[in-house]
Design a protein around this motif. Sequence first.
Motif, mmCIF file in Angstrom:
data_model
loop_
_atom_site.group_PDB
_atom_site.id
_atom_site.type_symbol
_atom_site.label_atom_id
_atom_site.label_comp_id
_atom_site.label_asym_id
_atom_site.label_seq_id
_atom_site.Cartn_x
_atom_site.Cartn_y
_atom_site.Cartn_z
ATOM 1 N N GLY A 48 47.880 80.262 -39.547
ATOM 2 C CA GLY A 48 47.829 78.940 -38.947
ATOM 3 C C GLY A 48 46.439 78.473 -38.581
ATOM 4 N N ASP A 49 45.503 79.404 -38.435
ATOM 5 C CA ASP A 49 44.139 79.010 -38.069
ATOM 6 C C ASP A 49 43.161 80.071 -38.554
ATOM 7 N N GLU A 50 41.898 79.666 -38.590
ATOM 8 C CA GLU A 50 40.822 80.518 -39.081
ATOM 9 C C GLU A 50 39.617 80.324 -38.168
ATOM 10 N N LEU A 51 38.964 81.418 -37.814
ATOM 11 C CA LEU A 51 37.722 81.356 -37.041
ATOM 12 C C LEU A 51 36.614 81.959 -37.888
ATOM 13 N N ALA A 61 51.139 80.889 -33.840
ATOM 14 C CA ALA A 61 50.349 81.356 -32.700
ATOM 15 C C ALA A 61 49.385 80.252 -32.274
ATOM 16 N N PRO A 62 48.920 80.281 -31.031
ATOM 17 C CA PRO A 62 47.959 79.256 -30.588
ATOM 18 C C PRO A 62 46.698 79.299 -31.450
ATOM 19 N N PRO A 63 46.113 78.156 -31.745
ATOM 20 C CA PRO A 63 44.867 78.152 -32.521
ATOM 21 C C PRO A 63 43.733 78.784 -31.715
ATOM 22 N N PHE A 64 42.659 79.134 -32.404
ATOM 23 C CA PHE A 64 41.502 79.709 -31.721
ATOM 24 C C PHE A 64 40.931 78.691 -30.737
ATOM 25 N N ALA A 65 40.680 79.146 -29.529
ATOM 26 C CA ALA A 65 40.147 78.271 -28.486
ATOM 27 C C ALA A 65 38.619 78.269 -28.534
ATOM 28 N N ASP A 66 38.031 77.278 -27.879
ATOM 29 C CA ASP A 66 36.570 77.159 -27.875
ATOM 30 C C ASP A 66 35.911 78.380 -27.244
ATOM 31 N N ALA A 95 32.435 82.777 -38.496
ATOM 32 C CA ALA A 95 31.166 82.988 -37.804
ATOM 33 C C ALA A 95 30.140 83.515 -38.790
ATOM 34 N N VAL A 96 28.909 83.073 -38.625
ATOM 35 C CA VAL A 96 27.785 83.598 -39.397
ATOM 36 C C VAL A 96 26.972 84.496 -38.478
ATOM 37 N N LEU A 97 26.672 85.691 -38.951
ATOM 38 C CA LEU A 97 25.864 86.636 -38.179
ATOM 39 C C LEU A 97 24.400 86.337 -38.469
ATOM 40 N N ARG A 98 23.707 85.887 -37.453
ATOM 41 C CA ARG A 98 22.373 85.317 -37.631
ATOM 42 C C ARG A 98 21.371 86.008 -36.717
ATOM 43 N N ALA A 99 20.227 86.387 -37.287
ATOM 44 C CA ALA A 99 19.142 86.986 -36.508
ATOM 45 C C ALA A 99 17.831 86.348 -36.934
ATOM 46 N N ASP A 100 17.048 85.909 -35.957
ATOM 47 C CA ASP A 100 15.763 85.260 -36.245
ATOM 48 C C ASP A 100 15.932 84.094 -37.213
ATOM 49 N N SER A 101 16.988 83.325 -36.990
ATOM 50 C CA SER A 101 17.283 82.120 -37.785
ATOM 51 C C SER A 101 17.692 82.422 -39.223
ATOM 52 N N HIS A 102 17.938 83.683 -39.554
ATOM 53 C CA HIS A 102 18.369 84.045 -40.901
ATOM 54 C C HIS A 102 19.789 84.599 -40.851
ATOM 55 N N ALA A 103 20.604 84.174 -41.811
ATOM 56 C CA ALA A 103 21.989 84.648 -41.892
ATOM 57 C C ALA A 103 22.045 85.946 -42.685
ATOM 58 N N TRP A 104 22.711 86.959 -42.106
ATOM 59 C CA TRP A 104 22.788 88.264 -42.759
ATOM 60 C C TRP A 104 24.203 88.641 -43.168
ATOM 61 N N ALA A 105 25.188 88.003 -42.583
ATOM 62 C CA ALA A 105 26.579 88.314 -42.930
ATOM 63 C C ALA A 105 27.473 87.239 -42.331
ATOM 64 N N SER A 106 28.741 87.306 -42.656
ATOM 65 C CA SER A 106 29.706 86.366 -42.088
ATOM 66 C C SER A 106 30.982 87.112 -41.735
ATOM 67 N N VAL A 107 31.713 86.553 -40.793
ATOM 68 C CA VAL A 107 32.979 87.129 -40.347
ATOM 69 C C VAL A 107 34.023 86.020 -40.321
ATOM 70 N N THR A 108 35.214 86.313 -40.809
ATOM 71 C CA THR A 108 36.313 85.351 -40.763
ATOM 72 C C THR A 108 37.535 86.025 -40.153
ATOM 73 N N LEU A 109 38.095 85.403 -39.130
ATOM 74 C CA LEU A 109 39.301 85.897 -38.471
ATOM 75 C C LEU A 109 40.438 84.914 -38.727
ATOM 76 N N PHE A 110 41.647 85.439 -38.890
ATOM 77 C CA PHE A 110 42.813 84.595 -39.143
ATOM 78 C C PHE A 110 43.851 84.798 -38.048
ATOM 79 N N ARG A 111 44.575 83.742 -37.757
ATOM 80 C CA ARG A 111 45.639 83.808 -36.756
ATOM 81 C C ARG A 111 46.947 83.374 -37.411
ATOM 82 N N ASP A 112 48.017 84.117 -37.116
ATOM 83 C CA ASP A 112 49.309 83.838 -37.736
ATOM 84 C C ASP A 112 49.802 82.431 -37.406
#
Length: 314
Positions: free
Chosen positions: A78-81, A103-108, A83-100
């Motif tokens: 039902g929802d996706e969160l 279920a309540p959507p991801f909150a701020d 995130a980009v893993l960033r150090a010194d203004s450079h992106a090194w990886a990303s993470v994606t989380l899913f919610r069934d």
Amino acid sequence: DPATNLPTAPTRADNMSSFGGRDACVRLWELEFVADDAIPYNDLARAEVPAAGLCSATGGDPRRSARYRELLEPNGWGDELRAVLRADSHAWASVTLFRDEGAPPFADDEAELVAGLSQPLAEAVRDHARPAPADQAQRGPGLLVFDPNGELTSMNDDAFAWLDALAGDLGGDVRFGVRLPMIAVSTLMRARSQGTARARMRTHAGRWLVCHASCLRGADDTALVIEHAKASEIAPIITEAYELSPREQHVTQIVARGLGTADIAAALHVSAHTVRDHVKAIFDKVGVSSRGELVAKLFAEHYAPVHLGDETRN
């Protein structure tokens, strides 16, 4: 890849057995590069807060997202969160989380929590790379050392593996039961006459490598290194193939980093109108109609091995 924000490393997926396998992954990245979808990684890489939920970004209507309609909803999410893993203004990886679904959507505050982990996790990815299997994607540099007569005197195991993966005409009779591709031989010869030399080449699977050679100090030997090419190293040869001018090549590489027209104009000290003219000319030469298509065609399609059906293109 911090230079282009393109995905370059293997993806780890947990509790996603129903996702759809390779085809779904391919479609996910097609949507990322080509579609005008919500919260693309490129935007998160430059955002003040490098994490966001899909429901929040779409005003509570995730069906506005093609990614949701094609991939999340059919799998019961039902929802996706993101995130980009960033150090010194450079992106090194990303993470994606899913919610069934249901279920309540991801909150701020959950997005802020994940965003707070961005820098320490990025630093871990950057500074503590784990040992990986010695395949083409993760293999270390191959090192070969030649004496003043051009005879191979030593080489490491990675060099054996890289040479086995390379395509093209072979030449240069050497020891240890291996032969060098002609481009490696020419790189070696140029280094012996000029001190250093560098060239790009492709494996049987279509993966780009870089070959560089230099004369060793305090000896007459020459070292030849073969290793996986960075996106920034293969970008020039790809853009040149489309006959882009030097200025158009520069604009293309800035576009690949996700900058908008105003930011590009400021970086190049030109007007926004001039930038739009450059972008239009680039689109015409490459045969695309959007910036996402441009990045996909010039970078994503050439960054990994290319397959045609069940066969690999040389």
